[in-house]
Design a protein around this motif. Structure first.
Motif, mmCIF file in Angstrom:
data_model
loop_
_atom_site.group_PDB
_atom_site.id
_atom_site.type_symbol
_atom_site.label_atom_id
_atom_site.label_comp_id
_atom_site.label_asym_id
_atom_site.label_seq_id
_atom_site.Cartn_x
_atom_site.Cartn_y
_atom_site.Cartn_z
ATOM 1 N N ASN A 134 0.637 -1.125 -0.114
ATOM 2 C CA ASN A 134 -0.111 -0.051 -0.169
ATOM 3 C C ASN A 134 0.755 1.088 0.108
ATOM 4 O O ASN A 134 0.665 2.248 -0.635
ATOM 5 C CB ASN A 134 -0.959 0.253 1.266
ATOM 6 C CG ASN A 134 -1.883 1.237 1.123
ATOM 7 O OD1 ASN A 134 -2.415 1.505 0.333
ATOM 8 N ND2 ASN A 134 -1.597 2.137 2.312
ATOM 9 N N LEU A 135 1.855 1.308 0.823
ATOM 10 C CA LEU A 135 2.794 2.404 0.891
ATOM 11 C C LEU A 135 3.483 2.666 -0.510
ATOM 12 O O LEU A 135 3.629 3.878 -1.022
ATOM 13 C CB LEU A 135 3.712 2.325 1.842
ATOM 14 C CG LEU A 135 4.776 3.264 2.204
ATOM 15 C CD1 LEU A 135 4.124 4.629 2.412
ATOM 16 C CD2 LEU A 135 5.990 2.945 3.383
ATOM 17 N N GLN A 136 3.990 1.665 -1.112
ATOM 18 C CA GLN A 136 4.528 1.627 -2.351
ATOM 19 C C GLN A 136 3.477 2.101 -3.680
ATOM 20 O O GLN A 136 3.964 2.921 -4.476
ATOM 21 C CB GLN A 136 5.091 0.097 -2.965
ATOM 22 C CG GLN A 136 6.414 -0.319 -1.968
ATOM 23 C CD GLN A 136 6.664 -1.558 -2.427
ATOM 24 O OE1 GLN A 136 5.812 -2.628 -2.186
ATOM 25 N NE2 GLN A 136 7.667 -1.946 -3.178
ATOM 26 N N GLN A 137 2.519 1.852 -3.483
ATOM 27 C CA GLN A 137 1.437 2.280 -4.416
ATOM 28 C C GLN A 137 1.159 3.850 -4.121
ATOM 29 O O GLN A 137 1.062 4.522 -5.147
ATOM 30 C CB GLN A 137 0.132 1.628 -4.086
ATOM 31 C CG GLN A 137 0.159 0.051 -4.773
ATOM 32 C CD GLN A 137 -0.987 -0.754 -4.251
ATOM 33 O OE1 GLN A 137 -1.601 -0.395 -3.299
ATOM 34 N NE2 GLN A 137 -1.405 -1.399 -5.200
ATOM 35 N N VAL A 138 1.327 4.178 -2.880
ATOM 36 C CA VAL A 138 1.175 5.680 -2.651
ATOM 37 C C VAL A 138 2.289 6.629 -3.249
ATOM 38 O O VAL A 138 2.217 7.582 -3.782
ATOM 39 C CB VAL A 138 0.879 5.734 -1.225
ATOM 40 C CG1 VAL A 138 1.011 7.464 -0.798
ATOM 41 C CG2 VAL A 138 -0.342 5.438 -0.605
ATOM 42 N N PHE A 139 3.641 5.983 -3.078
ATOM 43 C CA PHE A 139 4.750 6.728 -3.585
ATOM 44 C C PHE A 139 4.488 6.798 -5.107
ATOM 45 O O PHE A 139 4.734 7.652 -5.743
ATOM 46 C CB PHE A 139 6.031 5.837 -3.218
ATOM 47 C CG PHE A 139 6.546 6.107 -1.968
ATOM 48 C CD1 PHE A 139 6.763 7.206 -1.379
ATOM 49 C CD2 PHE A 139 6.895 4.691 -1.177
ATOM 50 C CE1 PHE A 139 7.272 7.177 -0.366
ATOM 51 C CE2 PHE A 139 7.220 5.081 0.191
ATOM 52 C CZ PHE A 139 7.540 6.169 0.762
ATOM 53 N N LEU A 140 3.927 5.667 -5.664
ATOM 54 C CA LEU A 140 3.612 5.703 -7.121
ATOM 55 C C LEU A 140 2.757 6.912 -7.475
ATOM 56 O O LEU A 140 2.873 7.377 -8.488
ATOM 57 C CB LEU A 140 3.471 4.413 -7.646
ATOM 58 C CG LEU A 140 4.256 3.516 -7.664
ATOM 59 C CD1 LEU A 140 3.579 1.749 -7.922
ATOM 60 C CD2 LEU A 140 5.449 3.664 -8.714
ATOM 61 N N GLU A 141 1.551 6.873 -6.777
ATOM 62 C CA GLU A 141 0.503 7.893 -7.004
ATOM 63 C C GLU A 141 1.150 9.272 -6.884
ATOM 64 O O GLU A 141 0.770 10.138 -7.570
ATOM 65 C CB GLU A 141 -0.342 7.607 -5.952
ATOM 66 C CG GLU A 141 -1.400 6.453 -6.223
ATOM 67 C CD GLU A 141 -2.395 6.254 -5.010
ATOM 68 O OE1 GLU A 141 -2.600 7.353 -4.211
ATOM 69 O OE2 GLU A 141 -2.661 5.222 -4.823
ATOM 70 N N VAL A 142 1.798 9.446 -5.827
ATOM 71 C CA VAL A 142 2.490 10.866 -5.484
ATOM 72 C C VAL A 142 3.505 11.030 -6.534
ATOM 73 O O VAL A 142 3.507 12.407 -7.029
ATOM 74 C CB VAL A 142 3.107 10.928 -4.174
ATOM 75 C CG1 VAL A 142 3.803 12.075 -3.835
ATOM 76 C CG2 VAL A 142 1.911 10.553 -3.072
ATOM 77 N N ALA A 143 4.199 10.166 -7.069
ATOM 78 C CA ALA A 143 5.291 10.348 -8.106
ATOM 79 C C ALA A 143 4.559 10.881 -9.157
ATOM 80 O O ALA A 143 4.774 11.792 -10.118
ATOM 81 C CB ALA A 143 6.196 9.177 -8.336
ATOM 82 N N GLU A 144 3.396 10.299 -9.770
ATOM 83 C CA GLU A 144 2.545 10.589 -10.869
ATOM 84 C C GLU A 144 2.200 11.842 -10.780
ATOM 85 O O GLU A 144 2.074 12.830 -11.710
ATOM 86 C CB GLU A 144 1.758 9.334 -11.386
ATOM 87 C CG GLU A 144 0.722 9.725 -12.289
ATOM 88 C CD GLU A 144 1.433 9.734 -13.636
ATOM 89 O OE1 GLU A 144 0.949 10.300 -14.513
ATOM 90 O OE2 GLU A 144 2.522 9.088 -13.778
ATOM 91 N N LYS A 145 1.301 12.210 -9.620
ATOM 92 C CA LYS A 145 0.654 13.467 -9.341
ATOM 93 C C LYS A 145 1.723 14.560 -9.595
ATOM 94 O O LYS A 145 1.228 15.653 -10.212
ATOM 95 C CB LYS A 145 0.238 13.568 -8.085
ATOM 96 C CG LYS A 145 -0.574 14.657 -7.747
ATOM 97 C CD LYS A 145 -1.287 14.637 -6.357
ATOM 98 C CE LYS A 145 -2.047 15.661 -6.101
ATOM 99 N NZ LYS A 145 -2.839 15.413 -4.402
ATOM 100 N N TYR A 146 3.033 14.600 -8.895
ATOM 101 C CA TYR A 146 3.707 15.682 -9.094
ATOM 102 C C TYR A 146 5.078 15.147 -10.171
ATOM 103 O O TYR A 146 6.254 15.785 -9.529
ATOM 104 C CB TYR A 146 4.275 16.050 -7.644
ATOM 105 C CG TYR A 146 3.261 16.487 -6.927
ATOM 106 C CD1 TYR A 146 2.599 17.673 -6.871
ATOM 107 C CD2 TYR A 146 2.725 15.525 -5.861
ATOM 108 C CE1 TYR A 146 1.557 18.107 -6.055
ATOM 109 C CE2 TYR A 146 1.608 16.041 -4.924
ATOM 110 C CZ TYR A 146 1.041 17.192 -4.981
ATOM 111 O OH TYR A 146 0.258 17.714 -4.370
ATOM 112 N N LYS A 147 4.953 14.611 -11.310
ATOM 113 C CA LYS A 147 6.041 14.192 -11.826
ATOM 114 C C LYS A 147 6.632 15.381 -12.798
ATOM 115 O O LYS A 147 7.699 15.023 -13.362
ATOM 116 C CB LYS A 147 5.400 13.329 -13.064
ATOM 117 C CG LYS A 147 4.426 13.871 -13.940
ATOM 118 C CD LYS A 147 3.961 12.809 -14.987
ATOM 119 C CE LYS A 147 2.494 13.157 -15.997
ATOM 120 N NZ LYS A 147 2.252 12.040 -16.679
#
Length: 473
Positions: A134-147
């Motif tokens: 779940n934490l890794q998926q959040v890192f991916l979400e945040v990375a995409e959001k602020y890419k």
């Protein structure tokens, strides 16, 4: 209250000794594992004609009823009965009579507590795996959001080179991926069955450990009975895993604390994850981050505590080993809090990309790119380094930055500079130029994120395999 082991004794246990030696205050959380282990043991005893089928049926029904009582809070635990094992056995015997007294045939509390803890750690590995995913998926979400956001990268806590914010997030993704990689070995070592080892030397009864192994969904049986009851390596491995996870979360927390300060202003944490001051109305404190950082020390303590406890123990079981549980239980609880709250905090924070870009436009994070520019023109890098260093000092004295210099200024510094130097040292160019495999260029980070999705999918599949193996819903 008479002890179930009290036949040899002529005097009751001192109340202070009962309080000191009792573990029921914390090992009661293993009641499901204890019931499951006892049901499997009783089933095996009946299959081997060591107890009757009627006794087995009474034992199983009685244990199932006790489990339901504990689940709904209708079970009064006794300190005098020391631990979860004796509490359940006493209640069982009271409920079904003589048959309950036959449950402990062919086993000891030494192998009983060991099998409980093995099963508990197995489940903990699965749940920790889910938390990390779940934490890794959040890192991916945040990375995409602020890419597209660029921030200063630091060495020695001094601004060094610009990086994509997504690149920074994927660094933490990699850390957590390595944490997950530790779980399969912990699961493997936890998924070995000690039941049947007895107190230390096995048993004279014709038990069949393969039956209990299959009923409890273990992959293997300990080869050596002494090792079976004295091994806590799998617990130490779990505590080591927990310490590393907390170290990674603590590093992230430190950065979030810095970034959310007025001095940095890179991010704003959601109000739901901050607290105020009782005296200073303007304060918004990153208390969650500080607690994650602070609780890291207690997890380190649990690891060092058990290592220290185990280092001087002779074979096989010693009461010292009762100290294995509180630390691991607290580690599990703390990890759950820290991982889940960090994920939620990251998902709801805001990144101030305009501010981070303005910060970079007003500093010397592009100095290395200026030196690289000269080196690509044939200037030895050490000479280029000195030229740029002198240019930075010139800017400091003039109160400007490299981007403020004109083409003529650059040519005055070195005849190797041409008009394209202004494009070469923009912050965007500095990021885009670092396109080596692990670099921060947008296409590199996009690849990292794509691989990250693959890693998460593989981890989810691994968790599902664990669940199926131990029949965990």
């Amino acid at each position: 209250m008479a002890k179930l082991w009290g036949g040899r004794f002529t005097k009751g246990t001192d109340k202070a000794v009962e309080d000191f030696t009792s573990s029921i205050s914390f090992d009661s959380r293993m009641h499901k594992e204890d019931v499951a282990g006892s049901i499997a043991h009783a089933t095996m005893l009946a299959a081997q004609h060591i107890i009757s089928k009627e006794d087995k049926d009474a034992i199983v029904a009685g244990l199932q009823a006790i489990e339901k009582q504990i689940d709904v809070g209708d079970f009064e635990f006794s300190v005098a009965l020391e631990d979860i094992h004796m509490n359940i056995e006493k209640r069982l015997t009271d409920a079904i009579g003589e048959a309950g007294g036959r449950l402990h045939t062919g086993r000891s509390r030494n192998d009983q507590v060991a099998v409980d803890l093995h099963m508990y750690i197995r489940k903990a590995v699965v749940h920790m795996g889910e938390e990390l995913v779940n934490l890794q998926q959040v890192f991916l979400e945040v990375a995409e959001k602020y890419k597209e956001v660029i921030i200063p990268g630091y060495t020695h806590l001094q601004r060094a080179q610009p990086v994509l914010f997504s690149h920074h997030m994927m660094a933490y993704f990699s850390m957590i991926s390595r944490d997950f990689d530790n779980l399969p070995l912990i699961f493997k070592h936890a998924n070995v069955m000690p039941l049947g080892a007895g107190a230390l030397a096995g048993t004279t009864y014709p038990i069949d450990q393969n039956i209990t192994k299959e009923l409890l969904h273990f992959d293997a049986i300990y080869e050596n009975s002494m090792d079976a009851v004295s091994d806590r390596d799998y617990v130490l491995e779990f505590l080591s895993f927990g310490a590393k996870v907390m170290m990674h979360l603590s590093r992230l927390s430190e950065e979030l604390i810095l970034w959310s300060s007025t001095e940095f202003g890179f991010i704003e944490l959601d109000d739901a994850h901050c607290t105020g001051s009782s005296i200073m109305p303007q304060k918004k404190n990153p208390d969650v981050c500080e607690l994650v950082r602070g609780k890291t020390g207690r997890i380190y303590g649990h690891l060092m505590g058990l290592l220290t406890t185990m280092k001087g123990l002779p074979m096989t079981y010693n009461k010292d080993m009762q100290e294995d549980k509180e630390g691991v239980f607290d580690t599990i609880d703390t990890l759950h809090f820290a991982i889940s709250i960090t994920a939620d905090m990251l998902r709801h924070m805001k990144v101030n990309g305009d501010h981070t870009k303005a910060v970079l436009d007003d500093d010397f994070s592009n100095a290395t790119d200026m030196a690289d520019y000269l080196a690509k023109k044939g200037v030895p890098f050490r000479e280029a380094h000195a030229i740029v260093g002198a240019a930075v000092q010139h800017c400091i004295e003039k109160g400007c930055v490299l981007l403020d210099l004109s083409v003529e200024d650059f040519k005055a510094i070195s005849h190797h500079f041409e008009a394209d130097i202004l494009d070469a040292i923009t912050i965007e160019a500095c990021v885009a130029g670092r396109s080596n495999y692990s670099g921060t260029a947008p296409e590199c980070v996009a690849r990292q994120m794509q691989i990250g999705q693959t890693i998460v999918a593989e981890e989810v599949a691994q968790i599902q395999q664990w669940k199926e193996k131990i029949h965990l819903q």
